[in-house]
Design an enzyme around this catalytic site. Structure first.
Site: not given
Length: 758
Positions: A18, A112, A433, A517, A563, A643, A645, A667, A696
C-alpha cells in the site's frame, strides 16, 4: 462453542504494497484506479488470512488509505470546514489533501493514538460543527467481504472516543462533549446503513474508557448506548490498551450485546467482569508486541472462562493487529542467524494461528492441537532458560550506579554561559532537527551495501559525499548550528539498535506509523550494551568540513525503548536504563572527539505515559532518570539538546524540565504554537526551539505564515532563549522543497533579528 473474531489487521500489506502504491499515486506514476485495485487486493488477502484461522467474524472497516480516524471524520461529515470540501462526495485526491495539506491549507494535526506509536489525524471540532452521515467506507468493505462468502463484523470507533481524541477549535469556547447530541443521530445512520447491508454484529471501539475520563464523559455512555441500541444489529463494545475495571458496573449495565476487554495489558481486570451475563470477548493474544504466547498459560485463563460462559465466550487479540508486523515466516535471515529468538516470536499471521489453536483447544479439546501446544510450551521454556538474554556485566553496572548519577555538574544558568562563550550564537539561533532528505541515491547505496554489492569503503565514500552536500547547503543558507543529515541512518532507532548488543532485526517487520510512513522496530531481546562507537566517525567527519558547530545526533533511551518491540521478561524501566548507559558511552566519546553540541532525541517521551494518571509519576521518574544518565558526566560547555514531537506537554512539563536538557526543540506548527503556551505559563527555564513550519507536508510555507508563528513564540518565550527550527527531521522530504522551506525560515529569522536589534 467459543467464537473467534478479529478487531483489525495491518493495512499496508506484507511487503508494504500500500505504501509504495500510495507514493506512486502521489507522484502521478499510477492512476487512482490502480491504487484502488492494490487496496482491494490487500483487503481480500487480509480477510482470507483471518478466515484461514477459522475466524467466525473477519474485521471490516479497519482498512484505510491513511488513517481510520480520518475515515471517521469523513463518515460523520466532520472534516475541517477550512478545506471547503464536501464529505458526501470526497474524491480520493481531496482525502489525501486533508492528511497532507495543500497549497492553501496545512494538513490536519497529527498525534499519537493513545500510548502507541501509531499517529492519527486529530478531528477539529468547532462550536457550530455540523455532522452528516456517509457510511460508504464501512458499507463498501462489508459488501466486499460478503462477496467472498465471509461473515464480517464492521469495526467503528465509538462516538465518545471520537470526540475525546479530537480538539476544540475556533474563537468560541465550548466543550466538545456538547456536540454529542448532534453526533449521535449520525452514528445511528451509519450503523443502520451497515445493518441494511447485512451486518449482524458491529464492533464499536471505545478505548477512551481505559483513560482517566471526567465524570460527565463516563455518564454520557449510558445515553449513547441506549440510543445506539435502537439499531437492530448486535453491538460488541470494544475496549483495549488498559483496564476498564473501574467502569465495570457501568459496562455491565449498558444495553449492548457484548464487551471486549484487553487481558494482555490488564489481565487483573477479568475478576471485575466475573458476573457479566452477555458475550465477553477475551483479548488474550498480544496485539502490540511480537512475543509468542504460551498457549497453555492462556488456556489456564480462557478454559475456566469457557466453563462459566459457554457460548458467550469470544476470543481475539487484545486490540487491532495494526501494531504488529505481518508475517514472521518471511524472516529467513533471522531464522538462520537467531533460530532461538525466531522461535520465540509471533507476528500478525502467527497470532491468527495462535487464536486458531486456542479456539480448537476450547471447542474440540486440547488433544486436537496437542502438537501446536507442545511447540508453544517448548518455545516458552527455551526463552525462559536462554543464556543469550542475561549479562552479568550489564547488571553490575546498573547495580553500581550512585544516587543522582545523571546530575549535570552545574545548573543551567552556569552551563549556558560556558556554552555561549565558545558558541557565540546570534539572537534567534537557527538549526535543523537532524535528518535531511533520504534520496533514492542514498537508499540505493545502502541497499547495495547490505547486499554486498557495494564495498564498505565505497559505501562510506557515498555517505560522506551526501554529508558534505548537507553541510554545504546549510552553510549557504547561513544556519548557525549544523547537522550532518544522517545519510548513513536507515531509521533513527534501527540504526542504533544494529550497533547495540541485545537487539535483533527483521527484514520485513514493518508497522504503520502514519499514512504511507512505516517503521521497522528493532527487537530488544536481551541485556543492552555498546560494543563500540556508533556515530563518532560520521560526526567528526562533518565537523571537519565546517567552522560552525556540528550537532552530534543520538536517539534517546526512552524513544529507543518506545519504538522497539521490548522484551517482556523484565521491567521496561530496567531495559531503559541499560540503553541509557550504552548511550552515555557514546556521548562521552563524542565530547572527547570535539563534538560539543549533542542532541539526544526523545520524541516518544509522552507516548510512554501510562493511560492512568496514577501511574504517571513512576514512569516519568525512570524516564527522566534514563535521559539524564545518557548525558551524565558531560562538561558544562557541552550543550545537550533534545527534541520532542507530536506531544501535548502541559501536564508533564515539570518532568520535561527535570530532564535538564540545555535546549529543547518541539513540534508546534500544526497546532499554531498552541503547545508552546504551556512552556510560557510554566516558565520553562532552559532554551526552547518551537518548530516554525510543518515538515510532514511538501508544502512550502509563506514567509507570512512562518513570521506569524515566530512572533507568537516571541510573545511566549524570552527572545534570548528562543531557537528557530523546523518541526522535525527532514528525512521524508525532497531536496527542492527542503531548501525552499529552510530559505523561508532563514529569511524570516533575519528579518526579526534586524527588528529586535533596533
Amino acid at each position: 462453542m467459543t467464537t473467534l473474531h478479529f478487531s483489525g489487521f495491518p493495512r499496508v500489506g506484507a511487503f508494504r504494497e500500500l505504501k509504495f502504491a500510495q507514493e506512486k499515486y502521489w507522484r502521478k506514476e499510477i492512476s487512482e484506479q490502480e491504487l484502488l485495485d492494490v487496496a482491494k487486493d490487500l483487503r481480500e488477502k487480509n480477510w482470507k488470512h483471518q478466515a484461514a484461522a477459522n475466524a467466525d467474524y473477519v474485521a471490516v472497516g479497519d482498512f484505510t488509505f491513511y488513517d481510520h480516524i480520518l475515515d471517521l471524520q469523513v463518515a460523520t461529515g466532520a472534516i475541517p470546514a477550512r478545506f471547503g470540501f464536501d464529505s458526501q462526495n470526497l474524491p480520493l485526491e481531496q482525502f489525501f489533501q486533508l492528511a497532507r495539506g495543500n497549497k492553501d491549507q496545512f494538513a490536519i494535526e497529527m498525534t499519537k493514538w493513545f500510548d502507541t506509536n501509531y499517529h492519527y489525524l486529530v478531528p477539529e471540532f468547532h462550536a457550530d460543527t455540523e455532522f452528516k452521515a456517509n457510511a460508504k467506507h464501512y458499507v463498501q468493505q462489508l459488501q466486499e467481504a460478503q462477496t467472498l462468502g465471509l461473515k464480517a463484523k464492521p469495526t467503528v470507533v465509538g462516538p465518545l472516543t471520537f470526540l475525546w481524541v479530537g480538539k476544540e477549535k475556533g474563537s468560541v469556547e465550548f466543550d466538545r462533549l456538547s456536540l454529542l447530541p448532534k453526533l449521535l443521530p449520525v452514528y445511528v445512520e451509519i450503523l443502520t446503513a451497515l445493518v441494511e447491508a447485512g451486518a449482524e454484529w458491529i464492533q464499536i471501539d471505545e478505548p477512551a474508557l481505559a483513560v482517566d475520563l471526567p465524570k460527565e464523559w463516563v455518564e454520557a455512555y449510558k445515553d449513547v448506548y441506549a440510543t445506539l441500541n435502537k439499531v437492530s444489529a448486535k453491538i460488541l463494545l470494544g475496549t483495549y490498551f488498559g483496564s476498564v475495571a473501574e467502569h465495570a458496573a457501568l459496562l455491565k449495565s449498558l444495553p449492548v450485546d457484548g464487551l471486549h476487554i484487553d487481558l494482555v495489558r490488564a489481565p487483573e481486570q477479568l475478576d471485575a467482569f466475573a458476573g457479566y451475563d452477555k458475550v465477553l470477548s477475551a483479548g488474550v493474544i498480544d496485539g502490540r508486541n511480537i512475543w509468542r504466547a504460551n498457549l497453555n498459560k492462556v488456556l489456564e485463563t480462557v478454559g475456566p472462562l469457557q466453563a462459566k460462559l459457554g457460548e458467550r465466550l469470544w476470543i481475539s487479540s487484545s486490540c487491532s493487529l495494526l501494531h504488529t508486523p505481518f508475517d514472521l515466516s518471511v524472516e529467513e535471515k533471522l531464522k538462520a542467524n537467531k533460530p532461538d529468538l525466531y522461535s520465540w516470536l509471533a507476528f500478525t499471521l502467527q497470532k491468527t494461528q495462535e487464536l486458531r489453536v486456542l479456539k480448537a483447544a476450547l471447542n474440540e479439546g486440547r488433544d486436537s492441537v496437542a502438537e501446536e501446544l507442545a511447540a508453544s510450551q517448548a518455545a516458552a521454556d527455551s526463552r525462559a532458560n536462554s543464556s543469550e538474554i542475561h549479562r552479568a556485566d550489564v547488571a553490575k553496572r546498573l547495580a553500581d550506579l550512585p544516587v543522582n548519577a545523571g546530575q549535570r555538574k552545574s545548573p543551567f544558568a552556569d552551563r549556558i554561559k560556558a556554552q555561549q562563550a565558545w558558541l557565540n550564537l546570534p539572537l534567534l539561533p537557527t538549526t535543523n532537527i537532524g535528518s535531511f532528505p533520504q534520496t533514492t541515491e542514498i537508499r540505493q547505496a545502502r541497499a547495495a551495501f547490505k547486499k554486498g554489492e557495494l564495498s564498505a569503503s565505497d559505501y562510506e565514500a557515498a555517505m560522506k559525499k551526501e554529508i558534505a552536500l548537507v553541510v554545504e547547503e546549510q552553510e549557504k543558507l547561513d544556519l548557525d548550528v549544523l547537522v550532518h543529515g544522517e545519510a548513513e541512518r536507515n531509521d533513527m532507532v534501527e540504526y542504533f539498535g544494529e550497533l547495540l548488543s541485545g537487539f535483533a532485526f527483521t527484514q520485513y517487520g514493518w508497522v504503520q506509523s502514519y499514512g504511507s510512513r512505516c517503521v521497522k522496530p528493532p527487537i530488544i531481546f536481551g541485556d543492552v550494551s555498546r560494543p563500540e562507537a556508533m556515530t563518532v566517525a560520521w560526526s567528526t567527519y562533518a565537523q571537519n568540513l565546517t567552522k560552525r558547530p556540528m550537532k552530534g545526533m543520538l536517539t534517546g533511551p526512552v524513544t529507543i525503548l518506545q519504538w522497539s518491540f521490548v522484551r517482556n521478561d523484565i521491567p521496561r524501566a530496567t531495559v531503559c536504563k541499560q540503553i541509557a548507559l550504552a548511550l552515555n558511552d557514546e556521548v562521552l566519546d563524542l565530547e572527547k572527539a570535539g563534538i560539543k553540541v549533542i542532541q539526544i532525541d526523545e520524541p516518544a517521551i509522552r507516548e510512554g505515559l501510562p493511560l492512568k494518571r496514577a501511574d504517571w509519576d513512576a514512569y516519568l521518574n525512570w524516564a527522566g532518570e534514563s535521559f539524564r544518565l545518557s548525558s551524565a558526566g558531560c562538561e558544562d560547555s557541552t550543550q545537550i539538546h533534545t527534541h520532542m514531537c507530536y506531544s501535548e506537554f502541559n501536564d508533564i512539563l515539570p518532568a520535561i524540565a527535570a530532564m535538564d536538557a540545555d535546549v529543547i526543540t518541539i513540534e508546534t506548527s500544526r497546532s499554531d504554537m498552541e503547545l508552546l503556551a504551556a512552556f510560557g505559563e510554566f516558565k520553562y527555564p532552559n532554551d526552547i526551539g518551537p518548530g516554525v513550519y510543518d515538515i510532514h507536508s511538501p508544502r512550502v510555507p509563506t514567509e507570512a505564515e512562518v513570521e506569524h508563528l515566530l512572533r507568537k513564540a516571541i510573545e511566549v518565550v524570552p527572545v534570548e532563549r528562543l531557537w528557530v527550527n523546523p518541526d522535525c527531521g527532514l528525512k521524508t522530504r525532497g531536496w527542492k522543497e527542503t531548501l525552499e522551506q529552510l530559505q523561508v525560515m532563514m529569511n524570516v529569522t533575519r528579518k526579526l533579528r534586524a527588528e529586535l536589534a533596533k
